[in-house]
Design an enzyme around this catalytic site. Sequence first.
Site, mmCIF file in Angstrom:
data_model
loop_
_atom_site.group_PDB
_atom_site.id
_atom_site.type_symbol
_atom_site.label_atom_id
_atom_site.label_comp_id
_atom_site.label_asym_id
_atom_site.label_seq_id
_atom_site.Cartn_x
_atom_site.Cartn_y
_atom_site.Cartn_z
ATOM 1 N N HIS A 52 1.000 -1.061 -0.085
ATOM 2 C CA HIS A 52 0.114 0.065 0.054
ATOM 3 C C HIS A 52 0.770 1.166 0.006
ATOM 4 C CE1 HIS A 52 -2.926 2.781 2.211
ATOM 5 N NE2 HIS A 52 -3.445 2.602 1.216
ATOM 6 N N GLU A 79 0.698 -0.841 -4.994
ATOM 7 C CA GLU A 79 -0.339 0.470 -5.085
ATOM 8 C C GLU A 79 0.213 1.644 -4.864
ATOM 9 O OE1 GLU A 79 -3.601 2.993 -3.482
ATOM 10 O OE2 GLU A 79 -1.870 2.271 -2.312
ATOM 11 N N ASP A 81 -0.853 6.242 -5.512
ATOM 12 C CA ASP A 81 -1.995 7.197 -5.877
ATOM 13 C C ASP A 81 -1.164 8.109 -6.847
ATOM 14 O OD1 ASP A 81 -3.718 6.312 -3.649
ATOM 15 O OD2 ASP A 81 -2.014 7.105 -2.501
ATOM 16 N N HIS A 94 -1.043 10.988 -2.034
ATOM 17 C CA HIS A 94 -2.268 10.598 -1.612
ATOM 18 C C HIS A 94 -2.991 11.735 -1.226
ATOM 19 C CE1 HIS A 94 -5.061 9.512 1.629
ATOM 20 N NE2 HIS A 94 -5.410 8.550 0.970
ATOM 21 N N GLU A 162 -4.067 4.164 -8.095
ATOM 22 C CA GLU A 162 -5.229 4.940 -7.894
ATOM 23 C C GLU A 162 -5.378 6.000 -8.208
ATOM 24 O OE1 GLU A 162 -8.153 6.138 -4.088
ATOM 25 O OE2 GLU A 162 -6.537 4.881 -3.650
#
Length: 311
Positions: A52, A79, A81, A94, A162
């Site tokens: 993450h 993952e 952002d 993020h 993301e």
Amino acid sequence: MTTLGSAFVAVTLALTAATPAGTSAGAAGEPSPAAAGAPAPDRSGGPAVVAHRGASGHAPENTLAAVDAAAELGVEWVEVDVQRAGDGELVVLHDNDLARTTDAAERHPDRAPWGLDDFSYPEIAELDAGSWYGPEFAGERVPTLGEVLDRMDEHGQKLLLEVKSPELYPGIEADVVAELREHGWLAPRTLRTSLVVQSFDAASVRTLHELAPRVRTGLLGNPPVARLADHAEYVDQINPRHTTVTADYVAAIQELRGAHGRKLQVNVWTVNDGPTAFALAGLGVDGIITDHPDVVRAALSSGVASPEPVS
């Protein structure tokens, strides 16, 4: 028996059945890879382990250091952002502002609230995005998406990307597709096995699917079961918060075929302890997103939930 206990039993039975006769998940006198301190591969058929924001339990989130930390742990899926700076550069961050994970407030006290779109990338690149996490990361920068794509390609990693707050950045979906193409992430093999783009914003995910139909996509959140078939027309994954899932919800998702004709998958977030990861594996989830991929992987690979959560 509690639901948690049932999940533990289910996974233990599954792991026992998968172990050849005369052996065990951790043979007597022979430590498991995790116990020996070596990265243990994801168990075949079990949930994928996804780092993450990079391995953010080991390095400052959404930085090249976090991507490197995931690689050092032997974690394939990462993952991160993506958002857009004021000059249009796609950056990996993020929050919608720079206050929490950089020294923007210290360097630019007159520019509160330090919104990302109020800074050009050259200004952002001068900020320290590592010292907040630990002095050993002083000078770590907010990377561009292109830098992260290139570093992950060097490591042979797989990307769960993301798109954050797309409503703030009109047209960001086309920008993301262009960046992925420029850095070689739209090759057929990568599209089949190594790339998923997700967002909480269903309209944004649908737009991305229309712009790049071959890219696998995910919808973050917990859409009601009655709406799952509608979302399945343009997504390949439904990715909910781990505290909200049940065995029935996972099964309802996985009964459907997604945009590319394969069974819809379920990746849950954010799980940082072995017992919870172990229980979720018992519910049949396809992936577990975690700040501590080493902890989660050790629990899944050994078949024994680690006793203490990571704070």
